[in-house]
Design an enzyme around this catalytic site. Structure first.
Site, mmCIF file in Angstrom:
data_model
loop_
_atom_site.group_PDB
_atom_site.id
_atom_site.type_symbol
_atom_site.label_atom_id
_atom_site.label_comp_id
_atom_site.label_asym_id
_atom_site.label_seq_id
_atom_site.Cartn_x
_atom_site.Cartn_y
_atom_site.Cartn_z
ATOM 1 N N GLN A 2 0.690 -8.872 -6.629
ATOM 2 C CA GLN A 2 0.327 -10.288 -6.818
ATOM 3 C C GLN A 2 1.194 -10.998 -7.850
ATOM 4 O OE1 GLN A 2 -1.616 -12.122 -5.030
ATOM 5 N NE2 GLN A 2 -2.620 -10.540 -3.823
ATOM 6 N N CYS A 48 -17.631 -8.593 3.894
ATOM 7 C CA CYS A 48 -18.661 -8.243 4.862
ATOM 8 C C CYS A 48 -18.538 -6.763 5.207
ATOM 9 C CB CYS A 48 -18.497 -9.097 6.110
ATOM 10 S SG CYS A 48 -19.920 -8.982 7.177
ATOM 11 N N THR A 71 0.834 -1.203 0.000
ATOM 12 C CA THR A 71 0.000 0.000 0.000
ATOM 13 C C THR A 71 0.871 1.256 0.000
ATOM 14 O OG1 THR A 71 -1.712 -1.197 1.207
ATOM 15 C CG2 THR A 71 -1.830 1.209 1.271
ATOM 16 N N SER A 112 5.002 -6.347 -2.390
ATOM 17 C CA SER A 112 4.797 -6.508 -0.948
ATOM 18 C C SER A 112 5.408 -7.825 -0.467
ATOM 19 C CB SER A 112 3.289 -6.516 -0.671
ATOM 20 O OG SER A 112 3.053 -6.800 0.682
ATOM 21 N N THR A 135 14.056 5.130 9.879
ATOM 22 C CA THR A 135 15.114 4.132 10.098
ATOM 23 C C THR A 135 14.707 2.811 9.456
ATOM 24 O OG1 THR A 135 15.735 5.233 12.140
ATOM 25 C CG2 THR A 135 16.461 2.948 11.889
ATOM 26 N N HIS A 157 4.810 -9.775 2.166
ATOM 27 C CA HIS A 157 4.020 -10.880 2.736
ATOM 28 C C HIS A 157 3.285 -11.690 1.684
ATOM 29 C CE1 HIS A 157 -0.240 -9.243 2.947
ATOM 30 N NE2 HIS A 157 0.414 -8.118 2.746
ATOM 31 N N ASN A 213 -5.720 -9.605 -7.778
ATOM 32 C CA ASN A 213 -5.649 -10.452 -6.584
ATOM 33 C C ASN A 213 -6.817 -11.417 -6.468
ATOM 34 O OD1 ASN A 213 -6.494 -7.609 -6.287
ATOM 35 N ND2 ASN A 213 -7.308 -8.264 -4.318
HETATM 36 C C1 LIG Z 1 -2.948 -6.239 -5.732
HETATM 37 C C2 LIG Z 1 -2.628 -5.771 -4.352
HETATM 38 N N1 LIG Z 1 -2.152 -4.532 -4.179
HETATM 39 C C3 LIG Z 1 -1.826 -4.053 -2.968
HETATM 40 C C4 LIG Z 1 -1.986 -4.821 -1.840
HETATM 41 C C5 LIG Z 1 -1.628 -4.234 -0.508
HETATM 42 O O1 LIG Z 1 -0.416 -4.789 -0.016
HETATM 43 P P1 LIG Z 1 -0.065 -4.643 1.529
HETATM 44 O O2 LIG Z 1 -0.958 -5.557 2.264
HETATM 45 O O3 LIG Z 1 1.379 -5.040 1.627
HETATM 46 O O4 LIG Z 1 -0.263 -3.202 1.876
HETATM 47 C C6 LIG Z 1 -2.503 -6.125 -1.966
HETATM 48 C C7 LIG Z 1 -2.747 -6.954 -0.769
HETATM 49 O O5 LIG Z 1 -3.674 -7.757 -0.729
HETATM 50 C C8 LIG Z 1 -2.818 -6.608 -3.251
HETATM 51 O O6 LIG Z 1 -3.306 -7.839 -3.438
#
Ligand SMILES: Cc1ncc(COP(=O)(O)O)c(C=O)c1O
Length: 394
Positions: free
Chosen positions: A179, A325, A73, A199, A237, A201, A151
């Protein structure tokens, strides 16, 4: 509880054991600040350099084009604000209706601040039209922001063609590749994008770390202002342990990318074929060809995805539905709505997203357990009762 059958990897991924081992020393002994002059700090600086090189190598970028951030994000926000601040006289943005909220909600906000935003539609397969993109470009367009892969549907957009078209008009191009990175090969030496967000994670690094690729020569305005970290492009930092983790995750992703596109793809196809043959009136949402190899979004007519998820959860299976939801009611996802998925199907949509840790045993278990669940739920549904009663098996 035994470990779940985790098929929700587009939501988040498990931290790879190698990634955890790589970051551990930076959470214990090696806690120095990269900016400090003593040797201890220098060690940290070297670790950041390696991570930047590993990240760049996965993308075919130069290390100095990588800016570490806190998440996807933040990377998206940085790219979009950078392009807008660098061209204050331009007030038009082009994006798509199916972006992640990280882009969509910022664009909605910008609209309220007197920016003009064109939201490109998608067709029923979730595809965007290059002709519509070309027609949307204006002399005052400050930026095109188009995701690399969706996603929810997994549909891959034609980023190379779109970026070439946009760059020919001298307009900056950003892609949210959160993604796509680690799942499909990306080579930024050939791809003419200015910014690319990712990202940690989503590729087996921890939550709270991301990166932004900013092409050398692209005008850059920092989003977070303060210290001089990241060559003045992102103050704060450095999150050393997580940056080291992201570097390691990028290295592993590069090593596994062929597997993602062969073994993981084959497992996804096996699940799809198994479900499509066992469940009547099931439909795959999205373009089946141009799709992430790990993603299956499938709609089961006349039932609620939430009910399916609850029953899968009882069996230790994790997946996602096509609804969110909001204030007590189930809103169909904006992506499926933009694709025009019929009302009868949209609520019964379930997304399975695999990873390199997914096994054939797990896939076969889901393919066996899900069809009777769908049949049971249809038997209970006022719409499905008559129609599918013959399909009830338990
Ligand atoms: C296509 C896409 N963009 C942005 C994000 C946001 O990433 P983060 O959770 O690292 O802020 C996601 C997370 O689901 C995503 O699937």
């Amino acid at each position: 509880m035994s470990s779940p059958i985790y098929l929700d990897n587009n939501a988040t991924t498990q931290v790879a054991p190698e990634v955890f081992e790589a970051m551990r020393p930076y959470l214990t002994d090696l806690y120095g600040n990269a900016s400090s002059m003593y040797r201890f700090g220098g060690q940290i600086g070297a670790a950041l350099k390696t991570a930047r090189e590993q990240m760049a190598a996965l993308l075919g970028a130069k290390p100095e084009e990588i800016v570490f951030t806190s998440c996807g994000t933040e990377s998206d926000s940085t790219a979009i604000w950078s392009a807008l601040r660098a061209q204050p006289d331009k007030r038009h943005i082009v994006t798509t209706r199916v972006e992640h909220p990280a882009v969509l909600n910022l664009c909605n906000y910008l609209q309220s601040q007197n920016y003009n935003v064109t939201f490109l539609p998608v067709d029923e397969q979730g595809r965007v039209s290059l002709a519509a993109l070309a027609a949307a470009l204006r002399d005052d367009t400050a930026l095109v922001s188009m995701m690399y892969a969706n996603n929810e549907s997994g549909v891959i957009f034609p980023i190379a063609e779109a970026a070439a078209l946009v760059k020919a008009r001298g307009i900056p191009f950003h892609t949210d590749a959160v993604q796509a990175v680690g799942k499909i090969p990306i080579n930024l030496t050939e791809l003419p994008v200015d910014y690319l967000a990712l990202s940690g994670h989503k590729l087996h690094a921890p939550k709270g770390i991301g990166a932004l690729y900013a092409r050398r020569g692209t005008k850059f305005r920092p989003f977070l202002m303060g210290g001089h970290q990241e060559r003045g492009r992102r103050a704060g930092t450095e999150n050393v342990a997580s940056i080291v983790a992201l570097g390691k995750a990028a290295e592993l992703a590069a090593a596994h990318i062929n597997e993602e596109n062969s073994r993981v793809r084959a497992l996804r196809d096996r699940l799809e074929t198994g479900l499509m043959s066992a469940v009547p009136e099931a439909v795959v949402n999205g373009d089946r060809e141009k799709r992430l190899p790990n993603t299956l979004n499938i709609a089961f007519k006349h039932i609620e995805g939430e009910a399916i998820l609850l029953m899968l959860d009882r069996l230790g299976i994790c997946a996602s539905s096509g609804s969110a939801c909001t204030s007590g009611s189930l809103e169909p996802s904006h992506v499926l709505r933009a694709m025009g998925v019929p009302f009868t199907h949209v609520h019964g949509s379930v997304r399975f997203s695999l990873s390199r840790y997914t096994t054939q045993e797990e896939i076969d278990y889901v393919a066996r357990e899900l069809p009777p669940i769908v049949a049971r739920l249809r038997a209970l549904s006022p719409f499905g009762k008559e129609r599918f009663s013959s399909a009830v098996t338990t």
